[in-house]
Design a protein around this motif. Structure first.
Motif, PDB file in Angstrom:
ATOM      1  N   TRP A 204       1.076  -0.766  -0.088  1.00 57.39           N
ATOM      2  CA  TRP A 204      -0.185   0.107  -0.171  1.00 57.39           C
ATOM      3  C   TRP A 204       0.961   1.427  -0.124  1.00 57.39           C
ATOM      4  N   GLU A 205       1.796   1.209   0.878  1.00 58.98           N
ATOM      5  CA  GLU A 205       2.714   2.253   1.068  1.00 58.98           C
ATOM      6  C   GLU A 205       3.688   2.734  -0.229  1.00 58.98           C
ATOM      7  N   VAL A 206       3.602   2.111  -0.948  1.00 59.35           N
ATOM      8  CA  VAL A 206       4.029   1.790  -3.026  1.00 59.35           C
ATOM      9  C   VAL A 206       3.171   3.260  -3.535  1.00 59.35           C
ATOM     10  N   TYR A 207       1.833   2.428  -3.148  1.00 62.92           N
ATOM     11  CA  TYR A 207       0.835   4.310  -3.514  1.00 62.92           C
ATOM     12  C   TYR A 207       0.722   5.218  -3.063  1.00 62.92           C
ATOM     13  N   ALA A 208       0.623   5.219  -1.814  1.00 63.97           N
ATOM     14  CA  ALA A 208       0.344   6.071  -0.859  1.00 63.97           C
ATOM     15  C   ALA A 208       1.371   7.401  -0.799  1.00 63.97           C
ATOM     16  N   ASP A 209       2.377   6.716  -1.113  1.00 61.25           N
ATOM     17  CA  ASP A 209       3.508   7.793  -0.755  1.00 61.25           C
ATOM     18  C   ASP A 209       4.691   8.281  -2.715  1.00 61.25           C
ATOM     19  N   PRO A 210       4.014   9.444  -2.240  1.00 61.87           N
ATOM     20  CA  PRO A 210       4.022   9.844  -4.207  1.00 61.87           C
ATOM     21  C   PRO A 210       5.593   9.502  -4.376  1.00 61.87           C
ATOM     22  N   ARG A 211       6.713   9.117  -3.960  1.00 65.94           N
ATOM     23  CA  ARG A 211       7.883   9.609  -4.523  1.00 65.94           C
ATOM     24  C   ARG A 211       8.849   7.506  -4.469  1.00 65.94           C
ATOM     25  N   GLN A 212       7.641   7.275  -3.839  1.00 65.08           N
ATOM     26  CA  GLN A 212       7.557   5.657  -4.572  1.00 65.08           C
ATOM     27  C   GLN A 212       6.563   5.336  -5.887  1.00 65.08           C
ATOM     28  N   LEU A 213       5.221   6.040  -5.951  1.00 65.27           N
ATOM     29  CA  LEU A 213       4.535   5.464  -6.731  1.00 65.27           C
ATOM     30  C   LEU A 213       5.319   6.244  -8.158  1.00 65.27           C
ATOM     31  N   GLU A 214       6.562   7.441  -8.385  1.00 66.56           N
ATOM     32  CA  GLU A 214       6.749   7.738  -9.384  1.00 66.56           C
ATOM     33  C   GLU A 214       7.665   6.462  -9.208  1.00 66.56           C
ATOM     34  N   GLN A 215       8.202   6.069  -8.815  1.00 65.08           N
ATOM     35  CA  GLN A 215       9.409   4.374  -8.835  1.00 65.08           C
ATOM     36  C   GLN A 215       8.447   3.467  -9.742  1.00 65.08           C
ATOM     37  N   ILE A 216       7.413   3.323  -9.616  1.00 60.37           N
ATOM     38  CA  ILE A 216       6.882   2.240 -10.346  1.00 60.37           C
ATOM     39  C   ILE A 216       5.324   2.332 -11.277  1.00 60.37           C
TER      40      ILE A 216
ATOM     41  N   GLY B  89       5.094  -4.140 -17.098  1.00 57.57           N
ATOM     42  CA  GLY B  89       6.537  -3.713 -16.833  1.00 57.57           C
ATOM     43  C   GLY B  89       6.852  -3.208 -15.554  1.00 57.57           C
ATOM     44  N   ALA B  90       5.472  -1.911 -15.531  1.00 63.89           N
ATOM     45  CA  ALA B  90       5.567  -1.137 -14.055  1.00 63.89           C
ATOM     46  C   ALA B  90       4.917  -2.116 -12.901  1.00 63.89           C
ATOM     47  N   ILE B  91       4.286  -2.411 -13.058  1.00 61.49           N
ATOM     48  CA  ILE B  91       4.183  -3.337 -11.714  1.00 61.49           C
ATOM     49  C   ILE B  91       5.111  -3.928 -11.457  1.00 61.49           C
ATOM     50  N   ASN B  92       5.582  -5.209 -12.298  1.00 65.28           N
ATOM     51  CA  ASN B  92       7.120  -5.680 -12.213  1.00 65.28           C
ATOM     52  C   ASN B  92       8.219  -4.647 -11.382  1.00 65.28           C
ATOM     53  N   GLN B  93       7.761  -3.437 -11.598  1.00 65.57           N
ATOM     54  CA  GLN B  93       9.225  -2.462 -11.087  1.00 65.57           C
ATOM     55  C   GLN B  93       9.088  -2.291  -9.115  1.00 65.57           C
ATOM     56  N   ILE B  94       8.137  -3.259  -9.216  1.00 65.59           N
ATOM     57  CA  ILE B  94       7.649  -2.648  -7.160  1.00 65.59           C
ATOM     58  C   ILE B  94       8.290  -3.991  -6.835  1.00 65.59           C
ATOM     59  N   ASP B  95       8.353  -4.922  -6.970  1.00 66.74           N
ATOM     60  CA  ASP B  95       9.348  -6.056  -5.719  1.00 66.74           C
ATOM     61  C   ASP B  95      10.947  -5.595  -5.701  1.00 66.74           C
ATOM     62  N   ASP B  96      11.601  -4.756  -7.198  1.00 68.45           N
ATOM     63  CA  ASP B  96      12.982  -3.878  -7.006  1.00 68.45           C
ATOM     64  C   ASP B  96      12.607  -3.145  -5.689  1.00 68.45           C
ATOM     65  N   LEU B  97      11.557  -2.504  -5.836  1.00 65.24           N
ATOM     66  CA  LEU B  97      11.136  -1.133  -4.998  1.00 65.24           C
ATOM     67  C   LEU B  97      11.272  -2.361  -3.473  1.00 65.24           C
ATOM     68  N   LEU B  98      10.279  -3.248  -2.728  1.00 62.32           N
ATOM     69  CA  LEU B  98       9.769  -3.160  -1.930  1.00 62.32           C
ATOM     70  C   LEU B  98      11.635  -3.963  -1.585  1.00 62.32           C
ATOM     71  N   SER B  99      12.274  -3.877  -1.859  1.00 54.34           N
ATOM     72  CA  SER B  99      13.356  -4.808  -1.982  1.00 54.34           C
ATOM     73  C   SER B  99      13.861  -4.261  -1.132  1.00 54.34           C
ATOM     74  N   GLN B 100      14.385  -2.906  -1.350  1.00 49.98           N
ATOM     75  CA  GLN B 100      14.911  -1.184  -0.635  1.00 49.98           C
ATOM     76  C   GLN B 100      14.878  -0.998   0.231  1.00 49.98           C
ATOM     77  N   ASN B 101      13.486  -1.481   1.176  1.00 51.81           N
ATOM     78  CA  ASN B 101      13.326  -1.742   2.092  1.00 51.81           C
ATOM     79  C   ASN B 101      13.363  -2.193   3.246  1.00 51.81           C
TER      80      ASN B 101
END
Length: 162
Positions: A29-41, A150-162
């Motif tokens: 959820w935080e990926v969508y709730a945080d605009p800086r994370q949303l930008e990454q995916i 392609g966009a959704i598949n970027q979420i894994d990389d973002l999740l692994s950073q935190n």
């Protein structure tokens, strides 16, 4: 890869994408709730997003643009309908001009994103309901399945950073 299924149905005017993540629904959820994370995916990997406004509450708006490798900007906006943190997000999704006004000649859709806890993390279901079969066909021809995957598949990389 997070995306496990994609399907569309011209009778119900729907496009559905299902993805699995090895993280709790609150984290996804935080990926969508945080605009800086949303930008990454938000947007295909070669079309990075820039979020301008981000009000993730009923009646709120999210405005953004994606930039192509050639520098061309593609604007869009969400008009939030319902928010049930961290389980469900519903919004109208539109193509927009550079002033973030809806482009009436392009298809709009009602999007329902759900985040369900699973044994291994989260199942995200992204359903878009289009106003017409022509609208659904238009986005399919534009490559929305490939771009969204392609966009959704970027979420894994973002999740692994935190």
């Amino acid at each position: 890869m997070p995306v496990t299924d994609t399907f569309h149905d011209e009778e119900t005017l729907t496009l559905t994408i299902v993805a699995e993540f090895a993280a709790e629904p609150e984290r996804v959820w935080e990926v969508y709730a945080d605009p800086r994370q949303l930008e990454q995916i938000w947007g295909p990997p070669t079309y990075p997003a820039t979020v301008i406004d981000h009000s993730l509450e009923p009646g709120g708006r999210v405005t953004y643009y994606m930039t192509s490798p050639e520098g061309e900007k593609f604007c869009g906006l969400w008009e939030l309908i319902a928010v049930d943190r961290p389980r469900r997000l519903e919004f109208r999704d539109y193509f927009a001009d550079e002033d973030f006004a809806v482009v009436e000649s392009m298809p709009g859709s009602r999007c329902i994103y759900t985040f369900e806890a699973t044994e291994n993390g989260t199942r995200a279901t992204c359903e878009s309901v289009f106003d017409s079969s022509e609208g659904l066909r238009t986005v399919l021809e534009m490559g929305v399945i490939e771009g969204s995957t392609g966009a959704i598949n970027q979420i894994d990389d973002l999740l692994s950073q935190n």
